[in-house]
Design a protein around this motif. Structure first.
Motif, PDB file in Angstrom:
ATOM      1  N   LYS A 823      12.659  40.362  76.972  1.00  0.00           N
ATOM      2  CA  LYS A 823      11.889  40.696  75.680  1.00  0.00           C
ATOM      3  C   LYS A 823      11.780  42.272  75.980  1.00  0.00           C
ATOM      4  N   VAL A 824      11.824  42.980  74.782  1.00  0.00           N
ATOM      5  CA  VAL A 824      11.881  44.518  74.792  1.00  0.00           C
ATOM      6  C   VAL A 824      10.334  44.640  74.023  1.00  0.00           C
ATOM      7  N   LEU A 825       9.507  45.165  74.724  1.00  0.00           N
ATOM      8  CA  LEU A 825       8.159  45.479  74.275  1.00  0.00           C
ATOM      9  C   LEU A 825       8.152  46.898  73.558  1.00  0.00           C
ATOM     10  N   ALA A 826       7.285  46.783  72.451  1.00  0.00           N
ATOM     11  CA  ALA A 826       7.269  48.149  71.544  1.00  0.00           C
ATOM     12  C   ALA A 826       6.498  49.133  72.755  1.00  0.00           C
ATOM     13  N   ALA A 827       6.488  50.539  72.087  1.00  0.00           N
ATOM     14  CA  ALA A 827       5.894  51.345  72.922  1.00  0.00           C
ATOM     15  C   ALA A 827       4.395  50.987  73.303  1.00  0.00           C
ATOM     16  N   ASP A 828       3.899  50.579  72.333  1.00  0.00           N
ATOM     17  CA  ASP A 828       2.341  50.452  72.699  1.00  0.00           C
ATOM     18  C   ASP A 828       2.004  48.983  73.513  1.00  0.00           C
ATOM     19  N   GLU A 829       3.568  48.488  73.805  1.00  0.00           N
ATOM     20  CA  GLU A 829       3.034  46.824  74.624  1.00  0.00           C
ATOM     21  C   GLU A 829       2.365  45.956  73.940  1.00  0.00           C
ATOM     22  N   SER A 830       2.084  46.186  72.573  1.00  0.00           N
ATOM     23  CA  SER A 830       1.339  45.079  71.979  1.00  0.00           C
ATOM     24  C   SER A 830       2.189  44.065  71.153  1.00  0.00           C
ATOM     25  N   SER A 831       3.281  44.586  71.055  1.00  0.00           N
ATOM     26  CA  SER A 831       4.130  43.516  70.290  1.00  0.00           C
ATOM     27  C   SER A 831       5.661  43.604  70.888  1.00  0.00           C
ATOM     28  N   VAL A 832       6.502  42.522  70.525  1.00  0.00           N
ATOM     29  CA  VAL A 832       7.769  42.320  70.828  1.00  0.00           C
ATOM     30  C   VAL A 832       8.835  43.013  69.990  1.00  0.00           C
ATOM     31  N   HIS A 833       9.719  44.001  70.369  1.00  0.00           N
ATOM     32  CA  HIS A 833      10.261  44.573  69.372  1.00  0.00           C
ATOM     33  C   HIS A 833      11.694  44.029  69.317  1.00  0.00           C
ATOM     34  N   CYS A 834      12.272  43.473  70.145  1.00  0.00           N
ATOM     35  CA  CYS A 834      13.696  42.825  70.031  1.00  0.00           C
ATOM     36  C   CYS A 834      13.860  41.980  71.418  1.00  0.00           C
ATOM     37  N   LEU A 835      14.946  41.448  71.479  1.00  0.00           N
ATOM     38  CA  LEU A 835      15.669  40.846  72.688  1.00  0.00           C
ATOM     39  C   LEU A 835      16.687  41.668  73.226  1.00  0.00           C
ATOM     40  N   ALA A 836      16.799  41.869  74.464  1.00  0.00           N
ATOM     41  CA  ALA A 836      17.973  42.707  75.317  1.00  0.00           C
ATOM     42  C   ALA A 836      18.729  41.702  76.078  1.00  0.00           C
ATOM     43  N   PHE A 837      19.896  41.611  76.187  1.00  0.00           N
ATOM     44  CA  PHE A 837      20.876  40.899  76.881  1.00  0.00           C
ATOM     45  C   PHE A 837      21.804  41.866  77.775  1.00  0.00           C
ATOM     46  N   SER A 838      21.884  41.693  78.911  1.00  0.00           N
ATOM     47  CA  SER A 838      22.968  42.231  79.811  1.00  0.00           C
ATOM     48  C   SER A 838      23.901  41.364  80.573  1.00  0.00           C
ATOM     49  N   PHE A 839      25.156  41.863  80.224  1.00  0.00           N
ATOM     50  CA  PHE A 839      26.252  40.885  80.494  1.00  0.00           C
ATOM     51  C   PHE A 839      26.847  41.318  81.829  1.00  0.00           C
ATOM     52  N   VAL A 840      26.825  40.890  82.899  1.00  0.00           N
ATOM     53  CA  VAL A 840      27.278  41.485  84.127  1.00  0.00           C
ATOM     54  C   VAL A 840      28.717  41.093  84.576  1.00  0.00           C
ATOM     55  N   ASN A 841      29.565  41.862  84.882  1.00  0.00           N
ATOM     56  CA  ASN A 841      30.889  41.648  85.450  1.00  0.00           C
ATOM     57  C   ASN A 841      31.806  40.913  84.280  1.00  0.00           C
ATOM     58  N   TRP A 842      31.670  41.334  82.938  1.00  0.00           N
ATOM     59  CA  TRP A 842      32.318  40.857  81.890  1.00  0.00           C
ATOM     60  C   TRP A 842      33.827  41.357  81.738  1.00  0.00           C
ATOM     61  N   SER A 843      34.835  40.356  81.446  1.00  0.00           N
ATOM     62  CA  SER A 843      36.085  40.828  81.157  1.00  0.00           C
ATOM     63  C   SER A 843      36.758  39.881  80.147  1.00  0.00           C
ATOM     64  N   PHE A 844      37.975  40.459  79.476  1.00  0.00           N
ATOM     65  CA  PHE A 844      38.646  39.626  78.547  1.00  0.00           C
ATOM     66  C   PHE A 844      39.615  38.702  79.362  1.00  0.00           C
ATOM     67  N   VAL A 845      39.793  37.293  78.709  1.00  0.00           N
ATOM     68  CA  VAL A 845      40.348  36.244  79.573  1.00  0.00           C
ATOM     69  C   VAL A 845      41.760  36.257  79.228  1.00  0.00           C
TER      70      VAL A 845
END
Length: 845
Positions: A823-845
């Motif tokens: 969860k990505v918290l807003a600057a005031d840390e009182s609300s959730v701004h969005c969701l973040a995803f990190s894809f590790v070692n990705w490649s095209f099949v």
């Protein structure tokens, strides 16, 4: 009977001995007939199966005494010998190429040593004059050889012609192999065994100059023939006419040549040249073609046509071709021009003062074209869809020439301007003489057409990479093009009995395009392809009739590292089964980078991304930025975009088509500006001044929230560099090796941010990212596996997702080792701004 039994026993003994030899691994000698039989089979099938080998033994009596195992060994050895032969031939070719390149580099090294010695002498002379206190003029900024002007009066007699020619030859050779010009290496063009050649540009001399030398596997006479046919390889050459030929006393020829060139934009006049061209041979067997301008502003075969051009000057230039031992040639090319920059607006003058542009358009283009011909002649190049190389080259030349013709609109070709609507941002030109009736293919002739109309405009871009913009326009046509307008243009080349305009039926564009390659040059700097735009009929009328639109498309300049290269996307509607001589009405985009002057680089100001309409702001000065700027990290990069779209029309619909064309080009300009603003490096790069664009603070704040939330939930730093604030954090996040994506918390999550790796993984751009939902990345099984994780993410703030598969926007499958969601918290840390995803070692099949 006894003799038969004895013969049978003798045969059995021989078979036993042969089998014993095979078992012991001894060599079996084959007869000439046996080898010929095996070679015939090898020519048809180099690797026969076991059944095929047994069949061979049964069908060939001469092989009956050989075991299948030994035949298998023979084929293995034969394949090995063939592989060794090919490798030996390849190494021999590479060795010959390296030897010639080594000799070329040694000659270049000798030339540089002479240049260093000359500079040392000049430096000593200047110091001596400074000590004596005499006022000396620095002559090192000009060419060592002073080029006199020669008029046509000097060429009235053969003696005068030969004198000018010999003088031109001496000056050209001093530039090609001597130190008459201070040459420096062309940026981004390092010499090597795999490079096309050695490229240099003038550092300080009158006019603009470029030089190239390289190895070509063609004979000198063939190279001379190709290079003298300048319209075949110089895309800016409109025409070349030889109106006088004189024989020289030494066996050479002297020609008086008149050449017209296209202007690259709608904002500057075209250039023409009146030159003397001298072709001769040297004592060492080399061939030389050298050329220089003759004065005479009104000289030329057609005085009326000359009035549309600005007379340029060609200083001693040409080609030196030396034969190599064992075949091939070493070629030296020099192009030295004075393009009369006074005749263009101030903002465009860097284009006419850049040696890099001359190098890309003329010098490098000539050497690449010759190498392309050489590789096609040797069979090294294979093209798609069965088209011959000469046909593909002709199609590329026709596309480029048609686009240049539309941009320039010469009156002697039949072009004339239409009245504008009060706003001069889009120019409308009409050519009633240019219609498709005159097509070489009668089946494509359309008698109802009244001519061709062209809507064109130019604008200035800042902080936009030409290659990136053209690549986006090529891959995402639906972002800027109107399918109905494409259908209107395509109707002119379709044979269809429906409606006033053939092929015009109610159609819905599916949004997808398929790019089918036809051919490309050896370094992929230019590609010719067919684009299919998929459409479906609206309603029940003719549901099985194809509504697809096909375009013949030429794109070049997609390499972001090519300095001074022009980027183009030119296309023309074609019929599905277009013949080689199909009528073409090209339209497209051209983006030319503008090199800042030496004084401008130091005083350049970092500005936000903006575009200027050059037709009303030709001498606009940069916007002042009162804040401090770090010029060591960024500078303003400018480029000129020229758009030209052509539309066939009927005589009674000229005004309606003109109105439609003007509105359409304006909408395309707006779309391109929107695209340019989204892909501008200033939006996500560290080159953000104190007054950034409105979108930049949001991006910087979001980057800080992403990194801080990752540390808060997982207890580790997302960025290894340790950046916590400022532009460096945004830069590190943008360049992170893992694909980082952010999506909204709506019922249907939509992506709102991605770094460079994320855009590459999705095969999209920032402008198209907001149209992609999270569920489009996964198939049914992937979505089912992701749903349970959402509750875990919302409860504990993060989740580690196992490796799996997802899909890009182009439908390609992607594999990744693992993924992290938080969860990505807003600057005031009182609300959730969005969701973040990190894809590790990705490649095209």
């Amino acid at each position: 009977m006894a003799m038969v039994v004895q013969h049978q026993q003798h045969k059995e003994i021989n078979d036993s001995i042969t089998k014993h030899q095979l078992d012991n691994g001894k060599y079996v000698r084959y007869t000439t007939e046996q080898v010929e039989a095996l070679e015939r089979v090898y020519a048809q099938c180099p690797k026969p199966s076991s059944l095929r080998r047994q069949q061979l033994i049964r069908e060939c009596p001469i092989l009956s005494n050989i075991e299948p195992k030994q035949i298998k060994v023979w084929f293995q050895n034969r394949r090995c010998r063939e592989k060794q032969r090919k490798e030996s031939s390849r190494l021999h070719t590479v060795n010959k190429k390296l030897s010639a390149m080594n000799k070329l580099l040694m000659e270049e090294n000798d030339r540089l040593q002479k240049q260093v010695s000359q500079l040392v002498c000049e430096n000593g002379h200047m110091r001596q004059q400074m000590h004596t206190g005499s006022a000396a003029t620095d002559a090192s900024c000009e060419s060592v050889i002073t080029t006199p002007q020669h008029s046509l009066r000097d060429a009235n007699n053969p003696a005068g012609l030969l004198s000018i020619a010999e003088e031109t030859l001496a000056e050209f050779l001093s530039k090609a192999t001597g130190t008459a010009v201070d040459w420096v290496q062309m940026p981004g063009m390092k010499p090597g065994p795999d490079s096309v050649g050695i490229f240099t540009i003038s550092q300080s001399c009158s006019g603009v100059a470029a030089r190239a030398c390289g190895l070509v596997s063609l004979e000198p006479t063939k190279i001379v023939e190709i290079l003298k046919d300048r319209p075949s390889w110089f895309r800016d050459c409109r025409s070349l006419e030889i109106f006088t030929v004189f024989p020289a006393g030494n066996g050479g020829t002297i020609e008086l040549v008149y050449m017209q060139t296209f202007s690259p934009t709608t904002l500057a006049p075209a250039r023409d040249f009146l030159t003397l061209r001298y072709t001769t041979s040297l004592d060492n067997g080399s061939l030389v073609v050298c050329e220089r301008s003759l004065t005479g502003s009104d000289a030329g075969p057609n005085p009326a046509a000359v009035s549309q051009f600005v007379r340029g000057e060609m200083l001693p230039s040409g080609y030196l071709i030396r034969p190599c031992e064992g075949g091939g040639s070493v070629i030296h090319i020099v192009d030295h021009l004075n393009l009369e920059v006074w005749s263009v607006p101030e903002v465009l003058r860097p284009l006419y003062e850049s040696s890099k542009v001359v190098a890309q358009k003329m010098t490098i283009a000539a050497l690449r074209y010759i190498r392309q011909i050489a590789q096609e002649s040797s069979g090294e190049v294979v093209y798609e869809l069965g088209r011959q190389p000469a046909v593909l080259r002709t199609l590329s030349q026709r596309l480029s020439r048609g686009f240049n013709d539309a941009i320039n609109g010469f009156s002697d070709d039949g072009w004339s301007l239409m009245n504008c609507d009060g706003v001069e941002d889009v120019i409308i030109a009409v050519n009633s003489n240019k219609n498709l009736n005159n097509s070489m293919n009668p089946s494509n002739s359309l008698t109802y057409l009244g001519g061709v109309l062209c809507a064109k405009a130019s604008m200035l871009f800042q902080n936009v990479q030409p290659a990136m913009l053209v690549r986006f326009l090529r891959e995402h046509r639906s972002e800027w093009a109107d399918f109905n307008v494409d259908a209107y243009s395509a109707a002119s080349v379709k044979a269809n009995p429906y409606n006033t305009y053939p092929g015009m039926r109610r159609t819905r564009f599916t949004g997808s395009q398929i790019i089918m390659p036809l051919g490309h040059t050896i370094e992929h700097e230019e590609m010719l392809e067919v684009v299919r735009l998929e459409g479906h009929a609206i309603g029940q009328d003719d549901p099985y009739m194809s509504r697809d639109i096909h375009l013949l498309q030429l794109c070049n300049g997609l390499d972001e590292n090519a300095v001074g290269a022009c980027s183009e996307l030119v296309f023309a509607p074609i019929d599905e089964m277009f013949p080689d001589d199909a009528p073409l009405v090209p339209s497209g985009f051209r983006i030319i980078p503008l090199d800042p002057k030496s004084g401008e680089v130091k005083n350049a100001l970092v500005t936000t991304h903006r575009t200027l309409d050059l037709t009303s702001n030709l001498d606009a000065t940069p916007t002042t930025n009162n804040g401090p700027t770090d010029m060591s990290t960024c500078q303003t990069a400018r480029s000129v975009l020229t758009i030209a779209f052509q539309f066939p029309f009927e005589n009674n619909l000229a005004e309606s088509v003109a109105t439609m064309a003007r509105q359409y080009v304006r909408s395309v300009i707006n779309s391109v500006q929107r695209v340019a603003m989204a892909i501008s490096p200033s939006a996500l790069s560290p080159c953000v001044g104190p007054n950034p664009s409105p979108g930049s603070p949001g991006a910087l704040t979001l980057a800080q929230c992403i990194c801080q939330s990752y540390t808060y939930h997982l207890g580790a730093d997302l960025l290894s560099s340790g950046s916590v604030v400022g532009d460096s954090l945004l830069k590190d996040l943008w360049q992170h090796q893992d694909a980082i994506l952010c999506c909204s918390l709506k019922s249907l999550p939509v992506f709102m941010f991605a770094n460079q790796a994320g855009l590459n993984m999705l095969e999209t751009t920032l402008i198209s990212l907001q149209d992609i939902t999270l569920d489009k990345m996964f198939d049914d099984s992937g979505r089912k596996a992701l749903v349970p994780e959402f509750a875990k993410i919302m409860q504990q703030g993060y989740a580690h997702l196992p490796g799996g598969f997802c899909m890009s926007t182009m439908g390609r499958h992607i594999t990744y080792e693992q993924a992290v969601a938080w969860k990505v918290l807003a600057a005031d840390e009182s609300s959730v701004h969005c969701l973040a995803f990190s894809f590790v070692n990705w490649s095209f099949v």
